[in-house]
Every structure is written in C-alpha cells, then in structure tokens.
Enzyme design. Structure first.
Site, PDB file in Angstrom:
ATOM      1  N   LYS A  47     -48.979 -33.475   5.339  1.00 47.00           N
ATOM      2  CA  LYS A  47     -49.034 -34.927   5.119  1.00 47.00           C
ATOM      3  C   LYS A  47     -50.202 -35.494   5.920  1.00 47.00           C
ATOM      4  CE  LYS A  47     -47.668 -38.486   7.233  1.00 47.00           C
ATOM      5  NZ  LYS A  47     -48.795 -39.428   6.929  1.00 47.00           N
ATOM      6  N   GLY A  71     -48.264 -39.837   2.139  1.00 45.12           N
ATOM      7  CA  GLY A  71     -47.190 -40.733   2.527  1.00 45.12           C
ATOM      8  C   GLY A  71     -47.459 -41.332   3.887  1.00 45.12           C
ATOM      9  N   ASP A  72     -46.566 -42.217   4.308  1.00 46.41           N
ATOM     10  CA  ASP A  72     -46.695 -42.806   5.635  1.00 46.41           C
ATOM     11  C   ASP A  72     -45.695 -42.166   6.585  1.00 46.41           C
ATOM     12  OD1 ASP A  72     -44.270 -43.936   4.870  1.00 46.41           O
ATOM     13  OD2 ASP A  72     -45.101 -45.938   4.559  1.00 46.41           O
ATOM     14  N   GLY A  73     -45.767 -42.559   7.849  1.00 46.17           N
ATOM     15  CA  GLY A  73     -44.889 -41.977   8.853  1.00 46.17           C
ATOM     16  C   GLY A  73     -43.419 -42.233   8.613  1.00 46.17           C
ATOM     17  N   PRO A  74     -43.024 -43.506   8.370  1.00 49.30           N
ATOM     18  CA  PRO A  74     -41.599 -43.781   8.136  1.00 49.30           C
ATOM     19  C   PRO A  74     -41.043 -43.096   6.891  1.00 49.30           C
ATOM     20  CG  PRO A  74     -42.769 -45.798   8.713  1.00 49.30           C
ATOM     21  CD  PRO A  74     -43.810 -44.742   8.481  1.00 49.30           C
ATOM     22  N   GLY A  75     -41.899 -42.781   5.920  1.00 47.78           N
ATOM     23  CA  GLY A  75     -41.440 -42.145   4.691  1.00 47.78           C
ATOM     24  C   GLY A  75     -41.518 -40.634   4.754  1.00 47.78           C
ATOM     25  N   VAL A  76     -42.633 -40.073   4.293  1.00 46.82           N
ATOM     26  CA  VAL A  76     -42.789 -38.621   4.235  1.00 46.82           C
ATOM     27  C   VAL A  76     -42.739 -37.995   5.624  1.00 46.82           C
ATOM     28  CG1 VAL A  76     -44.334 -36.739   3.558  1.00 46.82           C
ATOM     29  CG2 VAL A  76     -44.071 -38.732   2.068  1.00 46.82           C
ATOM     30  N   GLY A  77     -43.347 -38.659   6.592  1.00 45.71           N
ATOM     31  CA  GLY A  77     -43.337 -38.114   7.946  1.00 45.71           C
ATOM     32  C   GLY A  77     -41.935 -37.934   8.497  1.00 45.71           C
ATOM     33  N   GLU A 130     -49.739 -33.064  19.572  1.00 42.99           N
ATOM     34  CA  GLU A 130     -51.049 -33.314  20.179  1.00 42.99           C
ATOM     35  C   GLU A 130     -51.263 -34.812  20.088  1.00 42.99           C
ATOM     36  OE1 GLU A 130     -54.255 -34.371  21.180  1.00 42.99           O
ATOM     37  OE2 GLU A 130     -55.032 -33.761  19.227  1.00 42.99           O
ATOM     38  N   CYS A 149     -59.151 -38.697  20.869  1.00 42.34           N
ATOM     39  CA  CYS A 149     -58.114 -38.672  21.902  1.00 42.34           C
ATOM     40  C   CYS A 149     -58.614 -38.083  23.208  1.00 42.34           C
ATOM     41  CB  CYS A 149     -56.891 -37.897  21.407  1.00 42.34           C
ATOM     42  SG  CYS A 149     -57.274 -36.246  20.783  1.00 42.34           S
ATOM     43  N   GLU A 181     -54.615 -46.343  25.745  1.00 39.70           N
ATOM     44  CA  GLU A 181     -55.646 -45.700  24.940  1.00 39.70           C
ATOM     45  C   GLU A 181     -56.229 -46.734  23.984  1.00 39.70           C
ATOM     46  OE1 GLU A 181     -56.139 -41.458  22.653  1.00 39.70           O
ATOM     47  OE2 GLU A 181     -54.359 -42.642  22.179  1.00 39.70           O
TER      48      GLU A 181
END
Length: 484
Positions: free
Chosen positions: A174, A205-211, A249, A282, A382
């Site tokens: 993803k 997808g986005d984090g709340p969905g597929v993530g 990471e 990062c 950050e």
C-alpha cells in the site's frame, strides 16, 4: 487526466470492488493530474487472499530462482528509470534531475545491495561447533503488508519489496495515496519481470482504510511501515490483536554536532543536507549543534547556503529544490516557522510565505533559525520541510546531552578531525545511525533507529532477515541431500 483506478492483484490489473476516487495533485502547480481509487476492506482481502495462495509456491522456489527474478526486475527498473523519475517528480515534487539521480537512483542502489547480500545468504546455518547436529533454519515469515511513504517512494518500496521477495514472502503493497503512481509503475515492472501471480500485489488506499485492514488482517504475518511516529503507534496497536511482527521506520530529529576543529566544509555540507529533498527526509540533520567558538561564523555560512539555494518547479532541469508535497504539508511547515518566531528563535534566513516569483505551488523559503533552545517546538518536532535550527554548545558532554534530548533516535552526525572524539561521541549518541565527517553509510549497512524513530533495520543482510523467522532444529542429518 491520468486514470489510475485499478489495483494489481493476483498478477493482473483489476477494478476495485468498492472504492472512492481521489485526485493526485502536482505540488508544483496545485492541479490534479491523475485519479486513483482508494480501496476498501474487500479490495484488501482479495489481495491478501491472492498472496496467501501464492505463498507456498514462492516460498519453496529455490533461492537462486528468486534472485534471478529480482535481478530481472532491477534490469527493467534501470531501463525505465527516466519514466520513473518523471512520475516521482510529478507526484511528489522532486526536481526532475534530482528525481532521476537520487530518488530513482536510491531504488537501484538498494536492489543491487540486496542482490549482493543474498548471494552468500544461508537459509540453513550451523548453530556452532559444540552442536554438530543442530541447525538454525530461516523460514519466510509469510504474507507481509508493506506500507510506504510519499517522500522517497522508490527508496522505501525497494527497501521493503526486494528483501521480502528474496526471503520467499508474498506481499501486499500500500503506497502513500499522496504519491501512488510510482508504485503503480513499479507493479508494471514486477509484472514484466515475471514475478508470479499473487506474489506481488498492490492496493491503493489511505491509512484508516487499507492501512488499518492490513494491520489487523489475520492472514498478514508482518507489517513493515515507514511514516510518521503517530501512524506507527496506531499500526502497532491494531497489529497487536493478531500478534503479528511490526517493523517501523519512523520520524527523526537528527543532530549534526560540529566541533571547532571540523573541516572547512562541514557547515555548508550540513545545511545543504538539511535542505535536500526540500527537507522531506526523516534522517535530515535538522538540528545543527555548533561549538561556541565558531558559532557566529557557522550561522553566517548556513545563511549563505539558504540564500543561494534556488527554488523552482519540479519539471525544470537544474540544481534547485522543489515544492513540498501537499497543501497539508505546506500549512504544517508554515505553522512551525511561525512557532519558531513566536518562541524567540532568531530568524536569519527565509521565513513565512512563498519564495519571490512563485505564486502557486507548495513552495517554502529555505529557513534558518539561530539561537535555538532545544526545548523550542522547532527543535522538538519533526518539521519535514527546509527548516534548520542552529544551537550553540560549549563542551562535548553538553553537545551529547542536547543531541540525545529528543524523543527520536534515527540518525545523528558528527564533524571533528579528532578521531578519538569521533568514536567516543558516536558510541554515546542514542540513534540507529551515526555519520561522521560527511562519510555516508556503505552498501549493506542497516537503516533504522531507536526510540520514537522505530526499531526497523532495513538494508543488507539485516533487511532480508527481518522477513524471516529463525527455527531451531536438533538432530539434523549431515547426510541429507537438502542444501545448507
């Protein structure tokens, strides 16, 4: 507008079962240039099921055959490098020359290093001379979910996909929904390389969905995630329900300690490094700690670097930095620049607003703050933009204390001609990586951090072993035909 509303599942491009559409924005123009679909649980489940069915075949393929597929993938990746560079440049704003040299180049470098490390990799290893009939067998962990960010798309995709394939895992990727097109192109390359159906799958997808679905899925044995510390914590909580392995990471707030005997280019090199990729790295050295005896000169040198830095649109050739990736990122960086001024840091270069002559696009002025206190917001959070904080120090012990006084622990930097001091300071810094006097990590060195920077180790042998489970076997027959 490019129509990219398909997912790569089980060796073919498929339409989503249920999905909503999302426009992909060119950060240089703020205009949409592509449309993708954001998958749902149903789409994710189809991809996981395909990977699960493919696992037995792929994991039992001879390691040499898996390596040959990855070598073929690398060959195709290099051949289509210019196409990949244009895609990355358009989706996340890396200037086109930098996109080809650094963004695409990082992917080729990682793939090459993994192939080299894999040539001597042993899946069956003797425990030791004291136990001649004991072996440690390294088994592929299973189906893995890979969640990658937008700032270095191919750097992170290749750091995860390559070792997973070599280890014998099957996967669902993803990519970031902000910059997904380079990963979709990578899926084309994997298909052309002949990676078997179901081994490599991609669902946007986005984090709340597929993530979240990948993190919670009972058939996913491992999640490898690169992104924010906030998201890493959320993934860990969701993944805990199924006790899967989680490799994170995450963010960083690197300190660059510059002692009075540093080489003459140390300050200039450090400032340029901070602004590379428009500060969206990062491991950027965003806190420059300078010994007081050379502090004023260092501030002026860093200022000259910022003021000489060109800023322009991503499709223009040349040595310049591009925009930030999105309006959300632009607003966050602007807020943090304002916070630095509000909290009393001395603004010596850059500042709020867009650079002169750029009225649209998510462009930020390269910004330097001096006289920063390590408790200020710009020294704690950050920023993920072209913002450098300069902090004075008097003694070696004080520098180490300031450097370690952060929630993060990804990468730190040391500049001094005193070899004893370099080694001493490197041992005391709490981070997964330390680079000294401008010497970069060599091929095969692990990338990763400690504390809020996560605990993953990506690259080389360490990166391959992260996708394997060690199994202790006693009574091993030394007459067996099974290769060690």
């Amino acid at each position: 507008m490019l129509d990219k509303r398909k997912f790569y599942i089980d060796g073919r491009w498929t339409d989503p079962v249920e999905a909503k559409n999302l426009e992909v924005i060119n950060p240089s123009t703020e205009e949409a240039f592509a449309i993708i679909s954001l998958g749902t649980d149903k789409d994710t489940d189809l991809a996981v099921d395909a990977a699960k069915r493919a696992f037995d075949g792929w994991s039992n393929t001879a390691p040499g055959e898996r390596r040959a597929k990855v070598e073929r993938l690398l060959e195709i990746y290099k051949r289509r490098a210019e196409e990949m560079a244009r895609t990355i440049s358009q989706e996340m704003g890396a200037p086109i020359d930098m996109a080809l040299r650094s963004q695409v180049g990082a992917g080729a470098w990682h793939m090459t290093n993994f192939i080299t490390a894999f040539r001597d990799f042993k899946f069956v290893r003797p425990l030791g001379d004291h136990a001649p009939d004991n072996r440690i067998v390294m088994d592929p962990i299973g189906v893995v979910g890979l969640i990658t960010p937008w700032n270095w798309p191919m750097n992170q995709v290749t750091l995860k996909v390559t070792p997973a394939l070599l280890a014998g895992c099957t996967l669902v990727l993803k990519p970031s929904e902000v910059a997904p097109l380079s990963s979709m192109l990578f899926a084309e390359l994997a298909d052309e390389a002949g990676i078997p159906a179901g081994v490599f799958n991609l669902v946007n997808g986005d984090g709340p969905g597929v993530g979240t679905r990948l993190s919670a899925h009972p058939d996913i044995e491992m999640i490898s995630f690169t992104g924010s510390t906030r998201a890493g914590k959320a993934i860990s909580k969701v993944a805990a329900e199924t006790l899967k392995r989680v490799a994170l990471e995450l963010g960083g707030k690197g300190a660059n300690i510059i002692f009075e005997d540093a080489d003459g280019d140390a300050v200039r090199r450090g400032a340029a490094h901070c602004f590379n990729n428009t500060g969206q790295s990062c491991n950027a050295p965003t806190r420059m700690l300078v010994q007081r005896s050379i502090y004023d000169d260092a501030v002026e040198t860093a200022k000259s670097v910022a003021e000489a830095l060109a800023i322009d649109v991503a499709d223009k050739h040349g040595a310049h930095i591009g925009p930030l990736v999105s309006d959300t990122q632009y607003s966050r960086v602007q807020d943090l620049i304002g916070k630095g001024i509000e909290e009393g840091a001395r603004l010596v270069a850059g500042g709020p607003g867009r650079p002169s002559g750029l009225n649209r696009g998510y462009f930020v002025r390269p910004t330097i703050f001096a006289d920063v206190d390590n408790n200020m917001t710009i020294a704690r959070e950050e920023v993920f933009g072209p913002v450098l904080s300069i902090i004075p120090f008097d003694t070696e012990e004080e520098a180490i204390t300031i450097a370690n006084d952060t929630p993060y622990g990804l990468s730190n930097y040391v500049q001094t001609q005193d070899g004893e001091r370099r080694n001493r300071v490197a041992r005391k810094l709490k981070s997964g990586m330390v680079e000294m006097n401008g010497v970069s990590r060599a091929a095969g060195a692990p990338f990763g951090g400690v504390k809020a920077s996560g605990r993953a180790r990506e690259g080389g042998v360490w990166g391959i072993e992260e996708f394997l489970e060690p199994k202790a076997v006693s009574g091993w027959s030394q007459e067996s035909a099974i290769s060690e």
